[in-house]
Scaffold this motif. Structure first.
Motif, short mmCIF file in Angstrom:
data_model
loop_
_atom_site.label_atom_id
_atom_site.label_comp_id
_atom_site.label_asym_id
_atom_site.label_seq_id
_atom_site.Cartn_x
_atom_site.Cartn_y
_atom_site.Cartn_z
N ARG A 129 55.38 35.86 40.92
CA ARG A 129 55.08 36.80 41.98
C ARG A 129 56.61 37.45 42.16
O ARG A 129 56.71 38.65 42.51
CB ARG A 129 54.61 36.16 43.25
CG ARG A 129 54.46 37.24 44.32
CD ARG A 129 53.32 37.99 44.12
NE ARG A 129 53.30 39.12 44.96
CZ ARG A 129 52.18 39.86 45.20
NH1 ARG A 129 51.02 39.58 44.78
NH2 ARG A 129 52.30 41.17 45.61
N PHE A 136 50.19 41.46 39.77
CA PHE A 136 50.05 39.98 39.81
C PHE A 136 48.74 39.33 39.49
O PHE A 136 48.57 38.32 38.62
CB PHE A 136 50.67 39.68 41.02
CG PHE A 136 50.47 37.99 41.28
CD1 PHE A 136 51.60 37.47 41.01
CD2 PHE A 136 49.45 37.39 42.10
CE1 PHE A 136 51.43 36.08 40.99
CE2 PHE A 136 49.39 36.07 42.41
CZ PHE A 136 50.67 35.35 41.64
N ILE A 175 48.20 36.70 36.09
CA ILE A 175 48.63 35.30 36.80
C ILE A 175 47.59 34.01 36.02
O ILE A 175 47.98 33.28 35.78
CB ILE A 175 48.18 35.37 38.41
CG1 ILE A 175 48.46 34.00 38.83
CG2 ILE A 175 46.61 35.42 38.72
CD1 ILE A 175 50.19 33.53 38.69
#
Lengths: 207, 209
Positions: A45, B69, B73
């Motif tokens: 992140r 993201f 992910i």
């Protein structure tokens, strides 16, 4: 004459690189990449927070298409995340990341039969702070339009260097790694690009 | 207890090296130009940087990093280790026995193929051979004591008479009626003698009849 200028620019560039202080963020970046390669979502992140906007800005500056820029940015980070396991940071993460993005954009442009488009002059000028007078805003808008118009008239390779330097804010060494060109070539092209901009804008117009 | 304390120290030391989000996203210091550039170059360079920051620093659409993201992910979890195969997936891999069976099958096919090629080559050779059978060599035994010419001499005589029209009929007799040159020449000599000798009228009579 231009060869002399190029050689001088290359010499200047070497001098710059030689005297550059070590970046303290490098060790931090190494640690984050190590955590991300171990599957740490928080670290990943942080990488996206750090580089997502920059990658998008570079792509957008090259294609002027927000949707395409975001699509390619996603593709770029998906590629990076699949290869980050076992990645060892040796100071080349940024060039690697931006090279993937540039290659993806180039492939997509080729597939669509398009070329990178210089940013339209009317795209600028709307972001000036509101406390400036209307005349100042118009003046800034005209100046930005002239500047980006002049950049758009440069050869493609020169535009790439200017975008990587001023939009992605990369060092000349990193630009050379992204473009896979010798450092001297990048420095010479940048030097020439600035001189052409000065010729196009006029020495007073750029200031 | 000691280990716990050490772990805590290690963890805090590790976090000391972690960059904060603000540090990572703060504006970067652009690499300055060297001495080869004049003042106008530097001014223009700074102006381009300022314009680019104004134009593109705020160009990111809202929620961009969240979407980046979310898109990536899942791949992070999938690719965190090169040895990420689940244990239950092991049975799907071919076992050693199956691999050996497959190897044996391949070898059998190879042997069969080689055998088929070898036999088909023999068949082709026999098919492309001479159309008549070669029998055993027959030795011609001539009666001893005769004045017949041997077969090689006969064939030499035949070859030498080709192109000689007077002897064509003689050659035909020799070749088709199993008559040797010695026979023919002997008979011919007898006929000539009879014709030239008046005492041998019987032969002349017999000949004319």
């Amino acid at each position: 004459m231009s060869g002399l200028k190029s050689a001088r620019a290359a010499a200047v560039g070497k001098e710059i690189i030689g005297t550059m202080p070590l970046d303290p963020d490098k060790t931090r970046l190494q640690a984050i990449l190590r955590r991300a390669s171990d599957g740490d979502e928080a670290a990943w992140r942080e990488i996206i927070d750090a580089y997502g906007g920059r990658v998008y800005a570079l792509l957008f500056s090259r294609c002027r298409n927000a949707e395409l820029a975001e699509e390619i940015a996603q593709s770029t980070f998906c590629t990076v995340v699949t290869k980050i396991s076992g990645y060892e940071e040796l100071g080349k993460f940024e060039p690697w990341l931006f090279r993937i993005a540039m290659n993806r954009l180039r492939d997509e442009m080729r597939r669509r039969g398009r070329h990178a488009v210089p940013v339209a002059p009317e795209a600028f000028g709307g972001v000036v702070s509101g406390d400036q007078s209307r005349s100042h805003r118009a003046e800034d808008k005209d100046r930005a339009a002239a500047l980006w118009g002049a950049i758009g008239a440069l050869p493609e390779a020169d535009q790439q260097i200017l975008h990587l330097r001023h939009v992605s804010e990369m060092s000349f060494k990193q630009i050379a790694e992204v473009l896979e060109q010798p450092m001297g070539t990048v420095l010479a092209r940048h030097f020439r690009a600035l001189r052409r901009l000065r010729e196009t804008l006029g020495d007073e117009g750029a200031l | 207890m000691h280990d716990d304390h050490q772990d805590q120290n290690n963890q805090s030391a590790r976090h000391d090296h972690m960059p904060s989000k603000a540090e990572m996203t703060s504006p970067r210091r652009l690499e300055p130009l060297g001495e080869g550039y004049d003042e106008l170059d530097r001014t223009l360079d700074a102006a381009v940087t300022a314009e680019a920051r104004q134009a593109f620093a705020s160009s990111s659409p809202p929620g961009l990093t969240d979407r980046l993201f979310e898109a990536s992910i899942a791949a992070l979890a999938d690719h965190q280790s090169p040895y990420r195969f689940a244990p239950e997936a092991d049975h799907q891999r071919p076992t050693h026995a199956l691999q050996r069976l497959a190897l044996a099958a391949c070898m059998s096919f190879a042997v069969l193929g080689a055998w088929w090629l070898a036999t088909s080559t023999d068949r082709m050779d026999s098919a492309q051979g001479p159309m008549f059978a070669e029998g055993p060599a027959v030795e011609v035994v001539l009666p001893q004591g005769t004045d017949s010419m041997n077969p090689e001499a006969e064939w030499a005589m035949l070859a030498s008479t080709r192109g000689n029209h007077e002897l064509d009929q003689l050659v035909a007799l020799v070749a088709t009626r199993d008559v040797g040159f010695a026979d023919v020449t002997g008979d011919l000599t007898a006929i000539l003698d009879a014709m030239q000798n008046p005492h041998l009228q019987a032969f002349d009579l017999e000949w004319s009849r």
